[in-house]
Design a protein around this motif. Structure first.
Motif, PDB file in Angstrom:
ATOM      1  N   UNK A  96      21.624   9.324  36.158  1.00  0.00           N
ATOM      2  CA  UNK A  96      20.157   9.035  36.519  1.00  0.00           C
ATOM      3  C   UNK A  96      20.123   7.855  37.343  1.00  0.00           C
ATOM      4  N   UNK A  97      20.801   6.833  36.854  1.00  0.00           N
ATOM      5  CA  UNK A  97      21.016   5.452  37.770  1.00  0.00           C
ATOM      6  C   UNK A  97      21.463   5.909  39.157  1.00  0.00           C
ATOM      7  N   UNK A 153      13.079   9.154  38.590  1.00  0.00           N
ATOM      8  CA  UNK A 153      14.430   8.851  37.837  1.00  0.00           C
ATOM      9  C   UNK A 153      14.024   7.655  37.189  1.00  0.00           C
ATOM     10  N   UNK A 154      13.306   6.456  37.736  1.00  0.00           N
ATOM     11  CA  UNK A 154      13.014   5.361  37.007  1.00  0.00           C
ATOM     12  C   UNK A 154      12.211   5.547  35.556  1.00  0.00           C
ATOM     13  N   UNK A 155      11.474   6.592  35.741  1.00  0.00           N
ATOM     14  CA  UNK A 155      10.734   7.024  34.498  1.00  0.00           C
ATOM     15  C   UNK A 155      11.574   7.152  33.260  1.00  0.00           C
ATOM     16  N   UNK A 156      12.713   8.333  33.764  1.00  0.00           N
ATOM     17  CA  UNK A 156      13.805   8.497  32.921  1.00  0.00           C
ATOM     18  C   UNK A 156      14.723   7.430  32.284  1.00  0.00           C
ATOM     19  N   UNK A 157      14.779   6.555  33.370  1.00  0.00           N
ATOM     20  CA  UNK A 157      15.796   5.323  32.962  1.00  0.00           C
ATOM     21  C   UNK A 157      14.782   4.254  32.117  1.00  0.00           C
ATOM     22  N   UNK A 158      13.579   4.492  31.939  1.00  0.00           N
ATOM     23  CA  UNK A 158      12.635   3.527  31.218  1.00  0.00           C
ATOM     24  C   UNK A 158      12.105   2.498  32.069  1.00  0.00           C
ATOM     25  N   UNK A 159      12.238   2.356  33.293  1.00  0.00           N
ATOM     26  CA  UNK A 159      11.664   1.470  34.228  1.00  0.00           C
ATOM     27  C   UNK A 159      10.058   1.893  34.483  1.00  0.00           C
ATOM     28  N   UNK A 174       7.061   0.376  34.728  1.00  0.00           N
ATOM     29  CA  UNK A 174       6.308  -0.216  35.838  1.00  0.00           C
ATOM     30  C   UNK A 174       6.567   0.180  37.131  1.00  0.00           C
ATOM     31  N   UNK A 175       7.798   0.332  37.257  1.00  0.00           N
ATOM     32  CA  UNK A 175       8.409   0.452  38.781  1.00  0.00           C
ATOM     33  C   UNK A 175       7.937   2.044  39.079  1.00  0.00           C
ATOM     34  N   UNK A 176       8.033   2.725  38.246  1.00  0.00           N
ATOM     35  CA  UNK A 176       7.795   4.186  38.506  1.00  0.00           C
ATOM     36  C   UNK A 176       6.338   4.554  38.450  1.00  0.00           C
ATOM     37  N   UNK A 177       5.515   3.570  37.633  1.00  0.00           N
ATOM     38  CA  UNK A 177       3.923   3.833  37.888  1.00  0.00           C
ATOM     39  C   UNK A 177       3.515   3.159  39.292  1.00  0.00           C
ATOM     40  N   UNK A 178       3.993   2.288  39.457  1.00  0.00           N
ATOM     41  CA  UNK A 178       3.840   1.508  40.633  1.00  0.00           C
ATOM     42  C   UNK A 178       4.111   2.518  42.187  1.00  0.00           C
ATOM     43  N   UNK A 179       5.224   3.156  42.301  1.00  0.00           N
ATOM     44  CA  UNK A 179       5.749   3.778  43.065  1.00  0.00           C
ATOM     45  C   UNK A 179       4.840   5.013  43.166  1.00  0.00           C
TER      46      UNK A 179
END
Length: 262
Positions: A150-151, A177-183, A185-190
Motif C-alpha cells: 500500500x505504500x 491508501x493513506x486510510x489503509x496505512x493509518x495516515x 489526517x491526510x486521508x480525511x483532508x484529501x
C-alpha cells in the motif's frame, strides 16, 4: 490509414483505464476508415456486442491493423474474454511495438486474471518509455494494492494524480491508501477537498463515510452515506468494493460495519 491522426480516448471501464485509439479525419472517409469509425463509435457508446462484430468484420479485411486489434481486445475484455483480449494485444504489440497503449491494455486484461507480475511488467515498460503516463501509473498502483503493497500504491496514485490533475479517482485512491496505512489526517483532508470540488463524487463520499464512522462521527457518516446511496448503490457491495473498485481492506471493513448497523 497513414494519413489519419490517432488520438486517445480514455474510458473508465470496470474501474480500470483502457486506452481506445480513434480517428478524427477532416475529409471524406474511405470505406476502410468508415468501418473503423463505426466500430469505434459502437465501442465508445457502450454497444459492446455490436462493436465486437464490427471489429471482427473490419479485421477480416484488414488483419494487420494494430490499432483495431488493440481496440477489439478491449471489447473482448469488457465482454468477459480476457484471454482473447491478451491475444489481440499480443498481436497489436507484434505489429506496432512502439505503441504503448496495447501494453497498458494487455496489463489490464492480465490483472483481470490475477496475473499481477505480468501486468506489473507491462506497466513498468510503459513508464520506462513515458514516466508521466497516468494510465500506467494508476493501473500499476492498483496492482501494488492488490499485492498489499500500500505504500508503493499510495506513491503511484499520487504520481498519477500529478500527471493528470483532473483525475479525481487517483486522488481518492491515494486517500484510501493513506486510510489503509493509518495516515488518517491526510486521508480525511484529501477526501474533503475532493468532495468540496466534486460534490457528487460517490467514491470520496463513501470513503469519508467509513472514515467518519471509524472516528465515532456517526452524524457526518450518515449524511455522506445518504448521498452515496443516491449516486451509486454498488458501494454497499463488499465484493464489488474489493474485487472491482479495489478498495483496501481497512476502509472496506469500516464501511461494512457502518452499513451493518442500518
Amino acid at each position: 490509414m497513414k494519413s489519419i491522426r490517432k488520438i486517445k480516448l480514455y474510458l473508465l471501464l470496470i474501474c480500470f483505464l483502457i486506452n481506445i485509439v480513434y480517428v478524427t479525419p477532416s475529409y471524406s472517409l474511405s470505406p476502410q476508415e468508415d468501418l473503423f469509425k463505426n466500430a469505434l463509435n459502437l465501442s465508445s457508446s457502450g454497444e459492446f456486442n455490436l462493436a465486437l462484430k464490427q471489429w471482427n468484420k473490419y479485421l477480416e479485411l484488414f488483419p494487420n491493423d494494430a490499432a483495431a486489434l488493440s481496440n477489439r481486445g478491449n471489447i473482448k475484455l469488457v465482454n468477459g474474454d480476457p484471454k482473447g483480449a491478451i491475444e489481440d494485444q499480443d498481436k497489436a504489440i507484434e505489429l506496432d511495438p512502439g505503441e504503448v497503449d496495447p501494453y497498458i491494455n494487455r496489463g489490464i486484461a492480465e490483472e483481470s486474471l490475477g496475473l499481477w507480475l505480468q501486468a506489473k511488467n507491462d506497466y513498468l515498460y510503459v513508464i520506462s518509455k513515458d514516466k508521466d503516463n497516468f494510465s500506467a501509473l494508476y493501473n500499476f498502483a492498483n496492482v501494488e494494492g492488490s499485492l498489499s503493497n500500500w505504500q508503493s500504491a499510495r506513491n503511484l496514485f499520487f504520481k498519477a494524480s500529478e500527471s493528470n490533475p483532473g483525475f479525481a479517482m487517483a486522488r481518492s485512491s491515494m486517500a484510501l491508501a493513506d486510510y489503509q496505512l493509518g495516515n488518517m489526517e491526510e486521508s480525511e483532508k484529501e477526501l474533503k477537498n475532493l468532495i468540496r470540488r466534486y460534490p457528487t463524487f460517490a467514491d470520496a463520499r463513501a470513503a469519508l463515510t467509513a472514515l467518519d464512522w471509524s472516528k465515532g462521527m456517526s452524524g457526518e457518516a450518515e449524511s455522506n452515506w445518504i448521498v452515496v446511496t443516491e449516486l451509486d448503490s454498488r458501494y454497499a457491495d463488499e465484493k464489488w468494493l474489493i474485487n472491482v473498485r479495489r478498495w483496501p481492506q481497512k476502509p472496506t471493513k469500516d464501511l461494512m460495519k457502518f452499513i451493518a448497523l442500518k
